[in-house]
Design a protein around this motif. Structure first.
Motif, mmCIF file in Angstrom:
data_model
loop_
_atom_site.group_PDB
_atom_site.id
_atom_site.type_symbol
_atom_site.label_atom_id
_atom_site.label_comp_id
_atom_site.label_asym_id
_atom_site.label_seq_id
_atom_site.Cartn_x
_atom_site.Cartn_y
_atom_site.Cartn_z
ATOM 1 N N VAL A 117 0.871 -1.177 0.000
ATOM 2 C CA VAL A 117 0.000 0.000 0.000
ATOM 3 C C VAL A 117 0.904 1.221 0.000
ATOM 4 O O VAL A 117 1.768 1.359 0.869
ATOM 5 C CB VAL A 117 -0.943 0.022 1.215
ATOM 6 C CG1 VAL A 117 -1.708 1.345 1.266
ATOM 7 C CG2 VAL A 117 -1.919 -1.145 1.175
ATOM 8 N N TYR A 142 -8.196 -2.778 3.854
ATOM 9 C CA TYR A 142 -7.534 -2.889 2.560
ATOM 10 C C TYR A 142 -7.812 -4.288 2.009
ATOM 11 O O TYR A 142 -7.733 -5.281 2.739
ATOM 12 C CB TYR A 142 -6.024 -2.683 2.695
ATOM 13 C CG TYR A 142 -5.621 -1.355 3.293
ATOM 14 C CD1 TYR A 142 -5.472 -0.223 2.497
ATOM 15 C CD2 TYR A 142 -5.384 -1.231 4.666
ATOM 16 C CE1 TYR A 142 -5.096 0.998 3.044
ATOM 17 C CE2 TYR A 142 -5.014 -0.016 5.216
ATOM 18 C CZ TYR A 142 -4.875 1.097 4.401
ATOM 19 O OH TYR A 142 -4.519 2.299 4.945
ATOM 20 N N ASN A 181 -7.523 -0.769 -4.872
ATOM 21 C CA ASN A 181 -7.424 0.568 -4.287
ATOM 22 C C ASN A 181 -8.734 1.347 -4.288
ATOM 23 O O ASN A 181 -8.821 2.423 -3.704
ATOM 24 C CB ASN A 181 -6.336 1.393 -4.989
ATOM 25 C CG ASN A 181 -6.536 1.453 -6.492
ATOM 26 O OD1 ASN A 181 -7.651 1.310 -6.984
ATOM 27 N ND2 ASN A 181 -5.452 1.634 -7.224
#
Length: 254
Positions: free
Chosen positions: A144, A191, A204
């Motif tokens: 990330v 996430y 994302n």
């Protein structure tokens, strides 16, 4: 004579090395720092019931006890039977009562005398709880913002394409009583990642465009998505799509 003396010197060095290694092994075994084969007979690190809080001002930081924070740091509060695996996928012997702390990304387990300890990394590469919830530590390839994702990720779907969820649980704050007091609470950021044999992709944005660009749908799958009115902002719909994608992939390879 010189050769004889050298032989004695080498022998003494060898004996000294063996004694040193033996002493270190005894010392480490007593302190619990040797790599373990199971959860018995080791002095593990006790769990700590507090967490770091970083304020808005980067200079301010504090250690807050869980009692001062609304909510729970744990994925589930109760201890459940869990099966542990090493990084080589070898199962650690015996079931252990455990729970996952998402604020510290540690697995806590009940040890001797009912005390709560932190499971060492060498015994907790993978943890499968009795309710079939499975977590993996430090999944390779998860990134990330160009930084590796460290900690435990839940495997939501397994198959040709695996779906993982990483939860970052942190302490947030807000003013109360006209700004005279601070209240603290646990907040989450989630996430999601798709893992295949050749790549790991961060989802994302939970949207049709992003998800379908990672796992390309066939015509049949496109029809299935529209028929079921999937909304990829919902986790359950994302799970359903990955499962159906895997099912159709398995049929196409038969």
């Amino acid at each position: 004579m010189a050769t004889h003396n050298n032989g004695i010197t080498y022998t003494l060095h060898f004996v000294f090395l063996i004694l040193t290694l033996l002493f270190m092994r005894i010392l480490y075994a007593q302190s619990g720092y040797l790599p373990r084969e199971d959860f018995t007979g080791a002095a593990y690190t006790l769990a700590v019931y507090e967490v770091n809080f970083e304020g808005v001002d980067s200079k301010s930081s504090a250690r807050l006890s869980y009692e001062r924070i609304k909510g729970s740091p744990y994925y589930f509060d109760e201890f459940l039977n869990a099966t542990f695996f090493k990084s080589n996928q070898r199962k650690v012997s015996g079931l252990v009562k455990a729970r996952l702390n998402l604020a510290t990304h540690e697995i806590h387990f009940l040890g001797e005398n009912g005390e709560e300890f932190v499971a060492p990394p060498e015994l907790s590469a993978q943890v499968e709880f009795e309710n079939s919830v499975v977590f993996y530590r430090n999944v390779p390839g998860m990134m990330v913002n160009n930084k590796p994702v460290l900690g435990f990720s839940q495997q939501l779907v397994s198959g040709t394409a695996s779906l993982f969820k990483y939860t970052k649980r942190y302490v947030a704050s807000a003013d109360s009583l006209f700004g005279t007091l601070k209240r603290y609470y646990f907040a989450n950021t989630h996430y999601y990642f798709i893992q295949s044999t050749s790549y790991v992709t961060h989802i994302n944005k939970m949207s049709d465009d992003v998800v379908l660009s990672i796992l390309h749908p066939s015509n049949d799958l496109n029809l299935w998505v529209r028929k079921n009115n999937l909304n990829f902002k919902r986790e359950e719909d994302l799970i359903a799509y990955v499962r159906e994608w895997n099912r159709l992939q398995s049929l196409s390879t038969k």
